[in-house]
Scaffold this motif. Structure first.
Motif, PDB file in Angstrom:
ATOM      1  N   MET A  48      23.235 -57.900  17.308  1.00 46.57           N
ATOM      2  CA  MET A  48      22.335 -59.183  18.085  1.00 46.57           C
ATOM      3  C   MET A  48      21.764 -59.244  17.091  1.00 46.57           C
ATOM      4  N   ILE A  49      20.520 -58.839  16.078  1.00 47.60           N
ATOM      5  CA  ILE A  49      19.439 -59.059  15.314  1.00 47.60           C
ATOM      6  C   ILE A  49      19.081 -60.234  14.907  1.00 47.60           C
ATOM      7  N   MET A  50      20.785 -60.441  13.859  1.00 44.41           N
ATOM      8  CA  MET A  50      21.551 -61.165  13.333  1.00 44.41           C
ATOM      9  C   MET A  50      21.772 -61.853  13.562  1.00 44.41           C
ATOM     10  N   ARG A  51      22.503 -61.695  15.192  1.00 48.73           N
ATOM     11  CA  ARG A  51      23.078 -63.717  15.443  1.00 48.73           C
ATOM     12  C   ARG A  51      21.392 -64.499  16.058  1.00 48.73           C
ATOM     13  N   CYS A  52      20.372 -63.498  16.765  1.00 52.67           N
ATOM     14  CA  CYS A  52      18.759 -64.284  16.738  1.00 52.67           C
ATOM     15  C   CYS A  52      18.252 -64.709  15.242  1.00 52.67           C
ATOM     16  N   ILE A  53      18.824 -64.423  14.286  1.00 49.78           N
ATOM     17  CA  ILE A  53      18.372 -64.744  12.803  1.00 49.78           C
ATOM     18  C   ILE A  53      18.757 -65.812  12.914  1.00 49.78           C
ATOM     19  N   GLY A  54      19.975 -66.324  12.819  1.00 51.89           N
ATOM     20  CA  GLY A  54      21.183 -67.239  12.911  1.00 51.89           C
ATOM     21  C   GLY A  54      20.779 -67.984  13.374  1.00 51.89           C
ATOM     22  N   HIS A  55      20.221 -67.996  15.194  1.00 53.41           N
ATOM     23  CA  HIS A  55      19.814 -69.157  15.927  1.00 53.41           C
ATOM     24  C   HIS A  55      18.324 -69.295  15.610  1.00 53.41           C
ATOM     25  N   ASP A  56      17.786 -69.122  14.883  1.00 49.96           N
ATOM     26  CA  ASP A  56      16.159 -69.288  14.251  1.00 49.96           C
ATOM     27  C   ASP A  56      15.275 -69.008  15.519  1.00 49.96           C
ATOM     28  N   MET A  57      16.206 -67.322  15.708  1.00 45.41           N
ATOM     29  CA  MET A  57      15.203 -66.861  17.187  1.00 45.41           C
ATOM     30  C   MET A  57      14.296 -65.394  17.242  1.00 45.41           C
ATOM     31  N   PRO A  58      12.802 -66.103  16.662  1.00 44.01           N
ATOM     32  CA  PRO A  58      12.654 -65.129  16.427  1.00 44.01           C
ATOM     33  C   PRO A  58      12.735 -63.542  17.497  1.00 44.01           C
ATOM     34  N   CYS A  59      12.568 -62.685  16.338  1.00 42.82           N
ATOM     35  CA  CYS A  59      12.994 -61.132  17.289  1.00 42.82           C
ATOM     36  C   CYS A  59      12.307 -59.999  16.430  1.00 42.82           C
ATOM     37  N   ALA A  60      12.374 -58.597  17.187  1.00 42.17           N
ATOM     38  CA  ALA A  60      11.908 -57.844  15.975  1.00 42.17           C
ATOM     39  C   ALA A  60      12.461 -56.690  16.336  1.00 42.17           C
ATOM     40  N   VAL A  61      12.151 -55.706  15.723  1.00 41.78           N
ATOM     41  CA  VAL A  61      13.353 -54.010  15.886  1.00 41.78           C
ATOM     42  C   VAL A  61      11.453 -52.847  15.765  1.00 41.78           C
TER      43      VAL A  61
END
Length: 207
Positions: free
Chosen positions: A55-68
């Motif tokens: 899911m984090i990689m999907r966010c990155i694919g959509h240029d959505m900032p995220c965090a772990v």
């Protein structure tokens, strides 16, 4: 070799698929809402963290900032840590807050302090509405070990999580209160695992 499909069979199939599509379109027309979800991956089977990182990689694919925030595997040199910190640090913050499994540290005070620091970092990341998703990896293990209070976490999510932020919580033995409060819960089942046959954890599969 399969038999050729007759024109009558092809027509019946097309009509059946058209009905299915129409029913599906009617159902999807009612699904118009959006919200930040509380997502839980739990269960005894493999794949809980892997799904979260997907899911984090999907966010990155959509240029959505995220965090772990990793609560337990802080000492592991994992493939997901390498790729996210080396190639996507501009979109994904990665924080290793655990010190390893409790049987490795053998120090409850250290484990409690690490979990508290991890939760403090997680709160800051969740409050920042620029982050569209925050993955709390293995936090369910911290709950089970008594290192964090799930009720405190749920109260924070209910009161302070931005409306459009997704929060993913992974780890086996998710507490009942978390499962009840979550929007999406997936339980990974354990059918077979090579560890039972003496095969150790391997790069690319487990980490």
């Amino acid at each position: 070799m399969s038999a050729a499909i007759t024109p009558e069979e092809a027509a019946r199939h097309s009509a059946k698929m058209a009905k299915i599509k129409a029913a599906r379109d009617r159902m999807m027309a009612t699904k118009t809402g959006e919200k930040g979800l509380i997502i839980v991956h739990t269960g005894p089977g493999k794949g809980k963290s892997s799904s979260g990182f997907g899911m984090i990689m999907r966010c990155i694919g959509h240029d959505m900032p995220c965090a772990v925030v990793q609560f337990i595997k802080g000492t592991w040199d994992t493939g997901e840590r390498r790729i996210l910190t080396r190639h996507f640090a501009d979109l994904c913050q990665f924080h290793m807050m655990g010190e390893g499994f409790t049987w490795e540290t053998q120090d409850r005070e250290r484990d409690l302090a690490a979990a508290a620091a991890g939760w403090a970092k997680a709160r800051d990341l969740i409050r920042d509405d620029r982050n569209r998703m925050v993955l709390l990896d293995e936090i369910n293990i911290a709950f089970r070990l008594g290192l964090l209070d799930p009720i405190e976490v749920l109260e924070f999510l209910a009161e302070e999580k931005p409306a459009m932020t997704h929060v993913v919580l992974t780890g086996r033995n998710a507490p009942d209160a978390l499962i009840e409060a979550a929007d999406l819960v997936t339980e990974m089942g354990a059918v077979k695992h090579p560890f039972r046959d003496g095969v150790k954890a391997q790069p690319g599969v487990e980490f």
